[in-house]
Design a protein around this motif. Structure first.
Motif, PDB file in Angstrom:
ATOM      1  N   SER A 248      -3.721   8.535   1.690  1.00 33.16           N
ATOM      2  CA  SER A 248      -2.659   9.532   1.797  1.00 33.16           C
ATOM      3  C   SER A 248      -1.958   9.726   0.454  1.00 33.16           C
ATOM      4  CB  SER A 248      -1.651   9.118   2.867  1.00 33.16           C
ATOM      5  OG  SER A 248      -0.599  10.042   2.958  1.00 33.16           O
TER       6      SER A 248
ATOM      7  N   GLY B 281      -2.749   6.525  12.846  1.00 35.30           N
ATOM      8  CA  GLY B 281      -1.776   5.615  12.249  1.00 35.30           C
ATOM      9  C   GLY B 281      -1.103   4.741  13.282  1.00 35.30           C
TER      10      GLY B 281
ATOM     11  N   SER C 183       0.831  -1.211   0.000  1.00 31.94           N
ATOM     12  CA  SER C 183       0.000   0.000   0.000  1.00 31.94           C
ATOM     13  C   SER C 183       0.862   1.257   0.000  1.00 31.94           C
ATOM     14  CB  SER C 183      -0.921   0.003   1.225  1.00 31.94           C
ATOM     15  OG  SER C 183      -0.168   0.013   2.429  1.00 31.94           O
ATOM     16  N   THR C 184       1.988   1.197   0.719  1.00 28.28           N
ATOM     17  CA  THR C 184       2.881   2.351   0.749  1.00 28.28           C
ATOM     18  C   THR C 184       3.434   2.631  -0.640  1.00 28.28           C
ATOM     19  OG1 THR C 184       3.509   1.779   3.007  1.00 28.28           O
ATOM     20  CG2 THR C 184       4.912   3.348   1.852  1.00 28.28           C
TER      21      THR C 184
ATOM     22  N   ASN D 231      -2.925   4.559   4.088  1.00 29.05           N
ATOM     23  CA  ASN D 231      -1.756   4.900   3.268  1.00 29.05           C
ATOM     24  C   ASN D 231      -2.147   5.183   1.820  1.00 29.05           C
ATOM     25  OD1 ASN D 231       0.082   4.678   5.355  1.00 29.05           O
ATOM     26  ND2 ASN D 231       0.635   2.566   4.894  1.00 29.05           N
TER      27      ASN D 231
END
Length: 501
Positions: free
Chosen positions: A180, A161, A41-42, A177
């Motif tokens: 974001s 988070g 996901s990051t 994430n």
């Protein structure tokens, strides 16, 4: 394990995790799978952000983008106003959940939200007062007001988070994430119309979006409360971790302060834009360390003398050497064409980026051993490593900038700091594990050999093609030769690990 190794749980910055027993023959495969799981996901979020920031850099131009980067130097420090209470939440929450003490866990959450909200409001007020002082050049006052709003939204989103991490809800963390990352699309959209002011507005909207989404997927019945004994306990746990983060941040940004002191914001724009292409290397490092820390802690908690603890340091170091060094060499060789095609206005920053890449790849590989120092209760060793980084980055960068080396001088300082810190970190971690001198020499050979070989290949190709006009053909030729020249480093490193399984 060396008898000198002791455990000090107060230095442990990560939450306790459920014990997982892995078959010895499959731990490498499981480790790799978990790294991909954590970073998935990051990576998606950062990929969107990377493209968005490239577009914004083209829209703003070096001078305005440099002003933006000047403002961003302050952003990482905003999280420190909670003086470690959020990091304390990260450690305490899983312990309380594991004990079944849900009532106390809720008290910790409520207290952290209250204290973080209060301190972020105080920080926001100070930023607004600084903006109203009239002592700053435009457009920085507007940027400070934007940071004042961003500080509140980002601080509370950060609490969510840490709750997701502390409660082992990585599914929710992954979704946050992604949001974001997608919120970075605000930057090119707003910067196209309002330039610097649009970028500031995008930053505020992005933080607000993450906070709203986090609150929607994890509702908290909030009530303001400040139980000082509880908050003081969280600060006592989290402050040392926060202090280490602050020192590391200073060590990695000294070069930027020196650029602003000797040069101009436009130079900082050149410097930072060309360095945006390092994101994949940082992602590999962060994902691997997140998984390694948990595995090292589990092995050490189960049996402090378990040789698996050593394996979880030495083998990842060797694997990183076989992956990061060739990747960094290819990136350094191809960077002039990549920047020239995507961000042609930022070509003056290419040489400095290549110099930084030299040290950064070394640092990311060797500091993979840093997590075990926390596990073994030797976090104080990290202070030595970061002090070396600050000293070398600041002193060498200052010397070269003062003698007219420009951006290259700042990059030499930064690269020296990275290399020095990496050497100290790996030396301390291997010593803490009780490796003999012969074992340390053998490991050093497996790290330094690939490093110098990849640096030599990259330097030779850059020199050979220095007069060749940039074109798709020359780019493909350089990259192909670089991959051929460094491929022998990757295969033995990975195959050797698989054989030892």
């Amino acid at each position: 394990m060396n008898s000198a190794v002791t455990e000090e749980s107060g230095d442990n910055p990560q939450p306790a995790q459920p014990e997982v027993t892995l078959p010895a023959q499959s731990w490498v495969r499981s480790l790799i799978a978990d790294v991909f799981r954590v970073t998935g996901s990051t990576f998606l979020g950062q990929a969107v952000g990377f493209v968005a920031f490239l577009v914004m850099a083209r829209q703003l131009g070096p001078a305005v983008y440099g002003e933006w980067q000047t403002l961003q130097i302050l952003v990482p420090y905003l999280g420190f106003v909670a003086i470690g209470s959020i990091q304390g939440l990260h450690r305490e929450l899983p312990i309380l959940r594991g004990r079944g003490d849900t009532e106390q866990a809720e008290h910790v959450i409520q207290a952290t939200f209250s204290f973080a909200g209060l301190t972020s409001l105080i920080a926001s007020l100070l930023l607004c007062l600084a903006a109203a002082s009239g002592k700053m050049r435009q457009p920085l006052p507007f940027g400070l007001v934007g940071l004042a709003l961003f500080c509140v939204f980002d601080m509370l989103a950060g609490v969510y988070g840490h709750i997701f991490r502390g409660e082992n809800r990585y599914d929710l963390l992954g979704r946050a994430n992604i949001v974001s990352g997608l919120s970075n699309l605000f930057y090119p959209a707003l910067a196209a119309f309002w330039m610097f002011r649009g970028a500031v507005a995008a930053q505020v909207l992005g933080a607000a979006a993450v906070l709203i989404y986090s609150a929607a997927i994890y509702p908290v019945r909030f009530r303001f409360t400040l139980p000082w004994p509880l908050i003081r306990k969280q600060i006592a746990i989290g402050f040392p971790i926060m202090l280490l983060t602050a020192i590391a941040l200073v060590g990695r940004t000294v070069d930027r302060y020196l650029i602003l002191g000797f040069l101009t914001p436009a130079h900082l724009g050149y410097y930072m834009a060309a360095s945006m292409f390092f994101a994949p290397l940082n992602l590999i490092f962060n994902g691997l360390n997140a998984v390694l820390y948990t595995r090292q802690g589990l092995s050490y908690g189960k049996d402090a003398s378990d040789p698996m603890v050593r394996q979880l340091v030495v083998r990842p170091l060797e694997a990183m050497a076989g992956i990061v060094f060739p990747a960094a060499a290819a990136l350094a060789v191809g960077l002039p064409e990549v920047v020239g095609f995507i961000l042609p206005k930022y070509l003056p920053g290419v040489v400095s980026a290549q110099i930084i890449l030299l040290g950064l790849s070394f640092y990311l590989t060797l500091s993979t051993g840093a997590s075990v120092l926390f596990v073994l209760g030797r976090s104080y060793s990290i202070y030595i490593s970061y002090a070396v980084m600050i000293l070398l980055n600041g002193s060498i960068g200052y010397f070269f900038l003062r003698n007219g080396w420009g951006l290259a001088g700042a990059a030499i300082g930064a690269s020296s700091g990275y290399i020095g810190s990496g050497l100290v970190t790996v030396g301390l971690s291997l010593t803490a594990l009780g490796l003999t001198r012969d074992e340390i020499r053998a490991t050093a050979g497996k790290l330094l050999g690939p490093f110098f070989w990849c640096v030599g290949i990259a330097a030779a190709l850059l020199f050979a093609f220095r007069h060749t006009p940039a074109s798709p053909l020359s780019f493909c030729l350089k990259m192909g030769l670089c991959l051929l020249g460094t491929a022998w480093v990757v295969r033995p490193a990975l195959s050797g690990i698989m054989r030892r399984r």
